[in-house]
Structures are given as structure tokens and as C-alpha cells.
Design a protein around this motif. Structure first.
Motif, PDB file in Angstrom:
ATOM      1  N   UNK A 350      25.539  11.343  79.431  1.00 34.88           N
ATOM      2  CA  UNK A 350      24.108  11.996  78.008  1.00 34.88           C
ATOM      3  C   UNK A 350      24.875  11.962  76.555  1.00 34.88           C
ATOM      4  N   UNK A 351      26.107  12.851  76.821  1.00 36.59           N
ATOM      5  CA  UNK A 351      26.393  13.274  75.393  1.00 36.59           C
ATOM      6  C   UNK A 351      26.470  11.821  74.560  1.00 36.59           C
ATOM      7  N   UNK A 352      27.327  10.888  75.051  1.00 36.90           N
ATOM      8  CA  UNK A 352      27.095   9.674  73.878  1.00 36.90           C
ATOM      9  C   UNK A 352      26.065   9.057  73.746  1.00 36.90           C
ATOM     10  N   UNK A 353      24.565   9.147  74.785  1.00 36.85           N
ATOM     11  CA  UNK A 353      23.457   8.599  74.844  1.00 36.85           C
ATOM     12  C   UNK A 353      22.716   9.711  73.000  1.00 36.85           C
ATOM     13  N   UNK A 354      23.010  10.682  73.038  1.00 37.45           N
ATOM     14  CA  UNK A 354      22.706  11.672  72.532  1.00 37.45           C
ATOM     15  C   UNK A 354      23.092  10.869  70.490  1.00 37.45           C
ATOM     16  N   UNK A 355      24.235  10.258  70.461  1.00 40.33           N
ATOM     17  CA  UNK A 355      24.631  10.052  69.974  1.00 40.33           C
ATOM     18  C   UNK A 355      24.180   8.453  69.360  1.00 40.33           C
ATOM     19  N   UNK A 356      23.645   7.561  70.157  1.00 41.31           N
ATOM     20  CA  UNK A 356      23.149   6.206  69.330  1.00 41.31           C
ATOM     21  C   UNK A 356      22.291   6.692  68.743  1.00 41.31           C
ATOM     22  N   UNK A 357      21.548   4.946  67.885  1.00 40.58           N
ATOM     23  CA  UNK A 357      19.947   5.484  67.310  1.00 40.58           C
ATOM     24  C   UNK A 357      19.069   5.018  67.870  1.00 40.58           C
ATOM     25  N   UNK A 358      18.083   4.530  67.141  1.00 44.92           N
ATOM     26  CA  UNK A 358      17.289   4.666  67.818  1.00 44.92           C
ATOM     27  C   UNK A 358      16.222   3.067  67.566  1.00 44.92           C
ATOM     28  N   UNK A 359      17.310   2.635  67.168  1.00 37.45           N
ATOM     29  CA  UNK A 359      17.087   0.380  66.827  1.00 37.45           C
ATOM     30  C   UNK A 359      17.576   0.274  67.683  1.00 37.45           C
ATOM     31  N   UNK A 360      17.153  -0.558  68.926  1.00 36.81           N
ATOM     32  CA  UNK A 360      18.097  -1.724  69.989  1.00 36.81           C
ATOM     33  C   UNK A 360      18.186  -2.906  69.140  1.00 36.81           C
ATOM     34  N   UNK A 362      20.489  -4.860  70.437  1.00 37.50           N
ATOM     35  CA  UNK A 362      21.419  -5.899  71.217  1.00 37.50           C
ATOM     36  C   UNK A 362      21.854  -4.862  73.027  1.00 37.50           C
ATOM     37  N   UNK A 363      21.866  -5.437  74.004  1.00 33.40           N
ATOM     38  CA  UNK A 363      22.250  -4.834  74.950  1.00 33.40           C
ATOM     39  C   UNK A 363      21.795  -6.071  76.163  1.00 33.40           C
ATOM     40  N   UNK A 364      23.136  -5.572  77.307  1.00 34.00           N
ATOM     41  CA  UNK A 364      23.543  -6.717  78.389  1.00 34.00           C
ATOM     42  C   UNK A 364      24.154  -5.320  79.222  1.00 34.00           C
ATOM     43  N   UNK A 365      24.514  -6.445  80.764  1.00 36.91           N
ATOM     44  CA  UNK A 365      24.923  -5.618  81.776  1.00 36.91           C
ATOM     45  C   UNK A 365      25.354  -4.271  81.795  1.00 36.91           C
ATOM     46  N   UNK A 366      26.591  -4.413  79.930  1.00 37.46           N
ATOM     47  CA  UNK A 366      27.321  -3.920  80.318  1.00 37.46           C
ATOM     48  C   UNK A 366      27.649  -2.795  78.598  1.00 37.46           C
ATOM     49  N   UNK A 367      26.322  -3.271  78.034  1.00 42.35           N
ATOM     50  CA  UNK A 367      27.065  -2.552  76.956  1.00 42.35           C
ATOM     51  C   UNK A 367      25.712  -2.636  76.162  1.00 42.35           C
ATOM     52  N   UNK A 368      25.290  -1.103  75.457  1.00 43.74           N
ATOM     53  CA  UNK A 368      24.046  -1.163  74.559  1.00 43.74           C
ATOM     54  C   UNK A 368      24.127  -0.793  72.826  1.00 43.74           C
ATOM     55  N   UNK A 369      23.592  -1.513  72.369  1.00 41.15           N
ATOM     56  CA  UNK A 369      24.055  -1.707  70.654  1.00 41.15           C
ATOM     57  C   UNK A 369      22.754  -1.117  69.872  1.00 41.15           C
ATOM     58  N   UNK A 370      23.199  -0.062  69.242  1.00 44.04           N
ATOM     59  CA  UNK A 370      21.752   0.819  68.076  1.00 44.04           C
ATOM     60  C   UNK A 370      22.300   0.981  67.285  1.00 44.04           C
ATOM     61  N   UNK A 371      21.061   0.817  66.109  1.00 42.13           N
ATOM     62  CA  UNK A 371      21.573   1.361  64.448  1.00 42.13           C
ATOM     63  C   UNK A 371      20.228   2.850  64.358  1.00 42.13           C
ATOM     64  N   UNK A 372      21.082   3.429  63.834  1.00 40.63           N
ATOM     65  CA  UNK A 372      20.245   5.033  63.244  1.00 40.63           C
ATOM     66  C   UNK A 372      19.860   4.161  61.887  1.00 40.63           C
ATOM     67  N   UNK A 373      19.084   5.454  61.123  1.00 43.68           N
ATOM     68  CA  UNK A 373      18.644   5.767  59.172  1.00 43.68           C
ATOM     69  C   UNK A 373      19.477   5.212  58.461  1.00 43.68           C
ATOM     70  N   UNK A 374      20.643   5.859  59.187  1.00 41.30           N
ATOM     71  CA  UNK A 374      22.259   5.211  57.908  1.00 41.30           C
ATOM     72  C   UNK A 374      22.480   4.224  57.792  1.00 41.30           C
ATOM     73  N   UNK A 375      22.327   3.629  58.609  1.00 33.27           N
ATOM     74  CA  UNK A 375      23.499   1.943  59.056  1.00 33.27           C
ATOM     75  C   UNK A 375      24.655   2.773  60.169  1.00 33.27           C
ATOM     76  N   UNK A 376      24.749   3.362  60.427  1.00 30.60           N
ATOM     77  CA  UNK A 376      25.772   3.404  61.362  1.00 30.60           C
ATOM     78  C   UNK A 376      25.717   2.979  63.039  1.00 30.60           C
ATOM     79  N   UNK A 377      26.656   2.339  63.287  1.00 34.34           N
ATOM     80  CA  UNK A 377      26.613   1.429  64.758  1.00 34.34           C
ATOM     81  C   UNK A 377      26.979   2.261  65.372  1.00 34.34           C
ATOM     82  N   UNK A 378      26.317   2.474  66.319  1.00 32.62           N
ATOM     83  CA  UNK A 378      26.232   3.288  67.979  1.00 32.62           C
ATOM     84  C   UNK A 378      26.422   1.696  69.116  1.00 32.62           C
TER      85      UNK A 378
END
Length: 506
Positions: A350-360, A362-378
Motif C-alpha cells: 500500500x505504501x508503494x501504491x501511494x507513490x505511483x503516478x496517475x498515468x498508466x 504499461x501493466x501485465x501479470x507482474x508489474x505496473x508502470x506509471x508516470x506522474x506530472x513531474x515525469x517521475x516513473x514508478x
């Protein structure tokens, strides 16, 4: 194989994962350890609502009959309700109101559930029950304002499809209770949200019949709710149980069931709230404390918003006494935290989820890739688990990504911060075992456990080539990892020389 992550988003991350979290019995919120634990949860995760049993039970003392001048009357007392809701709001979390259980002074029978004896029988007087509901909701409105209370979902009862939670699991009696309650609430204000039937897994047709009843009688329904668990029958041992688990995907199937069932009915499209979910439905199953549990639930937490409008983890803390006072610190409680604010591996998902960006991206069975407004990838990644294997899992899962690095100006490097929990990292239950499993840890032992409960942090500088970063993540057994990648603007002065830290070698 390398996954080529696209530059343009493919979706938006739902906020359903932190809409609500579960709690133990309502009056537990008066305790210091509870409030300190909830403060940790809100600081590092930040849930919007909190739901638990017992608002109307005897320990809260709302329903207070008395006699005066030869006449019986009822006083509604909100001393504890005010203290608890005030504390919630100060911590930035609001109630998801569950109306139950029955005050013994209004109950038609003596059947109770849990160590703290919540009464699960219908009221002797539905008119007096309506008065209790009316007084409670009006008090909340008077104290906190109508606009705020309109945002608090109000759920009628808990798991009435189980005999333990509703006398004889009497469906007709529950429908009557729901009709009286929902009608009363809507008479106060049409904008208040009311719903149910808060059923447990295993009686799916209850949802269909509930919808049929409400449609036939024009009973208000603003949302529907149910629970989701994936464990089998309990194998009891002293002060605990073991259970087999179904694959985690069965939880997502349960999340999506109400939408499927209500398709083509007048209630199609209503919000669906999963007001309890976890692996085991027992508060004394040690699986809850493990690194396996974090990796098992990671894909559910990451993708549950595709199936429901909220899914409430049951519960935020081990301060939970349905089976009695816990006998030891790690006892298999539901909580993301143990008593004394020690973080379990699932807390960190849950703490990791809180640090994800809002824009998805890519996602698959073992990862979720996001980006926030600053350009940071999580990147949230997890090692797949095998419920038919061993809880220790198998090391060696590989996630390889080619990630676009966007910036307002050209960059040639990026900073990687990686945070991980696994069998060997941030696995506080293992550390507790190495300490000899103390039932009542000393102050020093508690400090050790808090330190070992933190994720392992690693960092590196990665090259950006043709606008992309190549990320190789080798995951240990039962690992859940968060990789955060940010563009680097190098501000190193020209005279900076790490080779001269011990002086000029010439």
C-alpha cells in the motif's frame, strides 16, 4: 524478453485502492495504540474512509432506554461516537458508516457474535430501530455538516447471509431491516448514500434477490456492497488456524461479481464497494504476517480498481478482538500493522501504491508502470506466487523494461531508487522468529522489529540512451519492489573530484 513501455499513457490509475480500509470494533478507536497506528497509516498511505463493526453496539452506548414518571423512553447518547469521529477526521479519514450491530436493549434475541458479543438479532421494534438510525444520522449531520455526511456511504448491517451475523440468515428479515433503514435515511436527506447487502462470499444469489426486492418495492439503493476472501476451511491449532488459499485472481473475480449480477437490472451501473477483502477470513491466520502475503495480494491491490469502485483491506491494524485479545505480537491478525505500529510486508504494498503516478504506461501479470506530472516513473513489480507450492517461494523472477524518460530538457541519466520487501528484505516476521518469537517484546526488541520491518533501499544512476532507460529487475522470492526513476539534471561543479578525497595522489 524486454517490454517496450510506450510513451503515451494507456489508462489512468484508479484511486479505488485507497477509498476505504477496515478496522476492528468501533470503540477500539478510543485507545492510544489504535490512534497512533492510524496516524502511521494515514501519514504513509492515506485512506479516505474507514469501516468497522459495532457503531450501534452496547460498548458505544448510543441506545439508552430509561423510565420516568411511569413511562419508557429512549435517550440517544453520542459521547463515544463524537470522540471517535472527531479523531478520524483529524487524521484525514472519514467514516464508511456501517449500521450495526443491534443494541441489546432493542434486540429480539440473545444471539451474539465475536468475543465482544455483538448482538445479531432483529429489533423488537422497527419503529424504535428507525428512531435510532434517524437520531444517529441527524446527529452526524448536525455535528459535521450535511455536505460532509453526504460523502460518507452508509451500509446496512454486515454479512446477513451468514447465520453467525444475522439470526438464521433470514433473508426476508434483512430485506425488512434494509427497507426501514434506507427509507428512514432518505427521509432525512435524499442526497445521503445508503446501500447493502454487505454479503460474504458463498451466497452470491443474495445480491440478485436483494436487487429484485428493492426494485419491486422501490426501496432506495445508492451502492451495493459485498466481501471477498480466498481461503478454505480452517485447520485449527491453539490460538490460530492454517488454511489453503485459492489463486489471488479469484479475489478479482469476486470484486467483479456484483457488476455482472446487476447487468440488465435497474441497478446496473451503481457503485460497487467491496467493504472487506483479504486472503483468509480468520483474524488468527499467520499467512497475514508473511512476505508471501504481500506478493500474493500485490496484483489484486494493483488492479482491483478495474473491477470495483472500492475494495477495503480488512484491516489496517491488528488491534482487533473478534477472537479475543491476541496472545502474541505476530498472531496472524488481519492488520497492515501489528500492535505497536510494526509494519508487515503487505503494509508496504500500500505504501508503494501511494507513490505511483496517475498515468498508466504499461501493466501485465507482474508489474505496473506509471508516470506522474513531474515525469517521475514508478514501477511496482512483484514475484508471482504459487498457492500449491511453498510459502517461501522461488527466487529468480525477472522483469525487464525499456522505459521512456520525458523531461523539459534533454537528459543523459536518471536516478533509480528501489525499495523492496521479500523473504529476506523487510520481512519482520522472520526477524521476530530469529528473536525467539517473544510474545511481549521488550522496548529494545520492538525497536529492532521496527527497523527490520522497513524495506531495503537501493539506488543507482542509469544512462538515458535515445530517450530511454533500460531497467532490469531481478526479484527474490516473494519480493514486491517499487522502482522510482527520475531524470537527473547534473549540477556538479567543475572542480569536483572524488578521486582526491584523500588528497592529491601526485
Amino acid at each position: 524478453m524486454t517490454v517496450h513501455v510506450p510513451e503515451q499513457p494507456v489508462g489512468t490509475l484508479s484511486d479505488a485502492w485507497h477509498f476505504c480500509v477496515g478496522t476492528g470494533e468501533f470503540p477500539l478507536a478510543l485507545r492510544r495504540d489504535y490512534q497512533e497506528s492510524l496516524a502511521v497509516i494515514q501519514r504513509e498511505i492515506g485512506f479516505r474512509h474507514i469501516r468497522g463493526h459495532g457503531l450501534l453496539g452496547d460498548a458505544v452506548g448510543v441506545h439508552r432506554p430509561y423510565e420516568w414518571a411511569g413511562r419508557r423512553d429512549v435517550r440517544h447518547v453520542f459521547t463515544y461516537v463524537d470522540q471517535i469521529v472527531d479523531a478520524y477526521l483529524e487524521l484525514g479519514i472519514a467514516p464508511f458508516v456501517e449500521l450495526g450491530f443491534m443494541p441489546s436493549t432493542l434486540a429480539s434475541g440473545s444471539q451474539t457474535v465475536f468475543w465482544w458479543q455483538g448482538n445479531v438479532t432483529p429489533p423488537t421494534s422497527y419503529a424504535e430501530w428507525a428512531d435510532l438510525v434517524r437520531a444517529t444520522i441527524r446527529h452526524l449531520i448536525d455535528r459535521y455538516g450535511l455536505d460532509q455526511v453526504r460523502t460518507w456511504p452508509i451500509e446496512v448491517w454486515n454479512e446477513p447471509n451468514l447465520k453467525d451475523f444475522w439470526l438464521d440468515a433470514d433473508e426476508a428479515a434483512y430485506h425488512q431491516l434494509y427497507e426501514v433503514t434506507a427509507t428512514t435515511i432518505k427521509e432525512i436527506d435524499a442526497g445521503l448514500q445508503v446501500g447493502g447487502p454487505a454479503i460474504s462470499p458463498g451466497s452470491d444469489e443474495w445480491m440478485v434477490r436483494f436487487a429484485d426486492f428493492c426494485a419491486a418495492k422501490d426501496v432506495p439503493v445508492d451502492f451495493v456492497s459485498r466481501h471477498a476472501y480466498s481461503s478454505g476451511p480452517s485447520q485449527h491449532v491453539p490460538f490460530g488456524v492454517y488454511q489453503a488459499l485459492a489463486p489471488a485472481a479469484t479475489l478479482l473475480d469476486q470484486f467483479g461479481k456484483p457488476r455482472e449480477q446487476l447487468r440488465g437490472t435497474p441497478f446496473e451501473g451503481l457503485p460497487v464497494h467491496i467493504t472487506e477483502f483479504n486472503s483468509s477470513y480468520r483474524p488468527d491466520n499467520p499467512i497475514h504476517d508473511t512476505a508471501f502475503h504481500a506478493a500474493y495480494l500485490a496484483p489484486v491491490i494493483a488492479r482491483g480498481g478495474e473491477h470495483a469502485d472500492s475494495y477495503s483491506y480488512w484491516t489496517f491494524s491488528d488491534m482487533f478482538e473478534e477472537a479475543g485479545v491476541p496472545a502474541t505480537l505476530f498472531h496472524g491478525g488481519f492488520g497492515l500493522l501489528t500492535h505497536r505500529q510494526i509494519k508487515k510486508p503487505t503494509f508496504h504494498v500500500y505504501a508503494f501504491m501511494q507513490r505511483l503516478g496517475s498515468a498508466i504506461l504499461c501493466q501485465d501479470d507482474s508489474c505496473l508502470v506509471t508516470r506522474d506530472e513531474s515525469g517521475r516513473i514508478a514501477v511496482l513489480a512483484w514475484a508471482p506466487v504459487d498457492v500449491n507450492g511453498t510459502v517461501e517461494g522461488v527466487a529468480g523472477h525477472h522483469v525487464r523494461l525499456s522505459i521512456p524518460m520525458t523531461s523539459t530538457q534533454p537528459v543523459d541519466s536518471a536516478f533509480l531508487l528501489r525499495s523492496s520487501v521479500s523473504e529476506t528484505m523487510g520481512n519482520v516476521r522472520t526477524a521476530w522468529g530469529e528473536l525467539g518469537r517473544p510474545a511481549s517484546p521488550t522496548a529494545r526488541q520492538l525497536d529492532i522489529l521496527r527497523e527490520t520491518a522497513e524495506p531495503v533501499r537501493r539506488h543507482a544512476r542509469l544512462p538515458v540512451v535515445d530517450g530511454r532507460v533500460e531497467l532490469d529487475l531481478w526479484l527474490d522470492a516473494n519480493e514486491v519492489t517499487l522502482a522510482e526513476i527520475s531524470p537527473v539534471t547534473d549540477e556538479t561543479p567543475q572542480w569536483w573530484d572524488d578521486g582526491r578525497l584523500l588528497g592529491d595522489p601526485s
